[in-house]
Design a protein around this motif. Sequence first.
Motif, PDB file in Angstrom:
ATOM      1  N   TYR A  23       0.931  -1.184   0.136  1.00 48.41           N
ATOM      2  CA  TYR A  23       0.059   0.010  -0.155  1.00 48.41           C
ATOM      3  C   TYR A  23       0.869   1.269  -0.059  1.00 48.41           C
ATOM      4  O   TYR A  23       1.960   1.100   0.314  1.00 48.41           O
ATOM      5  CB  TYR A  23      -0.864  -0.099   1.241  1.00 48.41           C
ATOM      6  N   PHE A  30      -9.726   9.931  -1.785  1.00 49.88           N
ATOM      7  CA  PHE A  30     -10.179   8.426  -1.554  1.00 49.88           C
ATOM      8  C   PHE A  30     -11.570   8.438  -2.435  1.00 49.88           C
ATOM      9  O   PHE A  30     -12.039   9.574  -2.625  1.00 49.88           O
ATOM     10  CB  PHE A  30     -10.445   8.241  -0.131  1.00 49.88           C
ATOM     11  N   ASP A  34     -12.245   2.094  -3.366  1.00 46.90           N
ATOM     12  CA  ASP A  34     -10.910   2.084  -3.005  1.00 46.90           C
ATOM     13  C   ASP A  34     -10.657   0.903  -1.658  1.00 46.90           C
ATOM     14  O   ASP A  34     -11.387   1.100  -0.842  1.00 46.90           O
ATOM     15  CB  ASP A  34     -10.247   3.333  -2.415  1.00 46.90           C
ATOM     16  N   ILE A  36      -8.474   0.447   1.377  1.00 45.13           N
ATOM     17  CA  ILE A  36      -7.637   0.813   2.298  1.00 45.13           C
ATOM     18  C   ILE A  36      -7.086   0.245   3.449  1.00 45.13           C
ATOM     19  O   ILE A  36      -7.661  -0.963   3.823  1.00 45.13           O
ATOM     20  CB  ILE A  36      -8.198   2.204   2.871  1.00 45.13           C
ATOM     21  N   ARG A  48     -12.779  -2.092   2.023  1.00 45.19           N
ATOM     22  CA  ARG A  48     -13.105  -1.351   0.933  1.00 45.19           C
ATOM     23  C   ARG A  48     -14.167  -0.134   1.617  1.00 45.19           C
ATOM     24  O   ARG A  48     -15.132  -0.414   2.018  1.00 45.19           O
ATOM     25  CB  ARG A  48     -13.954  -2.102  -0.133  1.00 45.19           C
ATOM     26  N   ARG A  78      -3.614   3.619   0.746  1.00 48.44           N
ATOM     27  CA  ARG A  78      -4.406   3.003  -0.212  1.00 48.44           C
ATOM     28  C   ARG A  78      -3.745   1.753  -0.687  1.00 48.44           C
ATOM     29  O   ARG A  78      -2.486   1.720  -1.065  1.00 48.44           O
ATOM     30  CB  ARG A  78      -4.675   4.026  -1.356  1.00 48.44           C
ATOM     31  N   ASN A  84      -8.847  -2.289  -7.418  1.00 42.47           N
ATOM     32  CA  ASN A  84      -9.292  -1.112  -6.633  1.00 42.47           C
ATOM     33  C   ASN A  84     -10.053  -0.038  -7.362  1.00 42.47           C
ATOM     34  O   ASN A  84     -10.211  -0.258  -8.659  1.00 42.47           O
ATOM     35  CB  ASN A  84      -7.867  -0.280  -5.998  1.00 42.47           C
ATOM     36  N   GLY A  85     -10.773   0.738  -6.525  1.00 43.38           N
ATOM     37  CA  GLY A  85     -11.438   1.549  -7.184  1.00 43.38           C
ATOM     38  C   GLY A  85     -12.866   1.086  -7.812  1.00 43.38           C
ATOM     39  O   GLY A  85     -13.431   0.113  -7.460  1.00 43.38           O
TER      40      GLY A  85
END
Length: 109
Positions: A23, A30, A34, A36, A48, A78, A84-85
């Motif tokens: 990370y 953010f 995401d 984290i 998430r 992150r 992710n995302g």
Amino acid sequence: MKGVRCFGTSMYPFIKNGEIVLYCEDVVGFKRGDMIVYALGDKIYIHRIVSIDGERFIVSNDDDIERHVIKREQILGRVLSRYNGAFGYILHFVLRYIRMVKKFFYGYN
């Protein structure tokens, strides 16, 4: 960039038990979806982001069983992952739906 070893299966299949997750210590920009790394008490979690309300973040594991409300200062960074995302967030819901259907028809997760 830092690393943390994961224990448990709450983020499976994206993160498997025993894997080391990298990370970045970036704590700005953010968005929902995401993944984290954050501190809660004396434990470190990877979850998430489900929603953001100012400086409050609602986070959940991908099983959607465990939710926490955390503050920005608890976030360590992150997760660096292709899941992710937005892509990971959509995939999270697809996999949750598949598990729900399997449980309904076959009685297991």
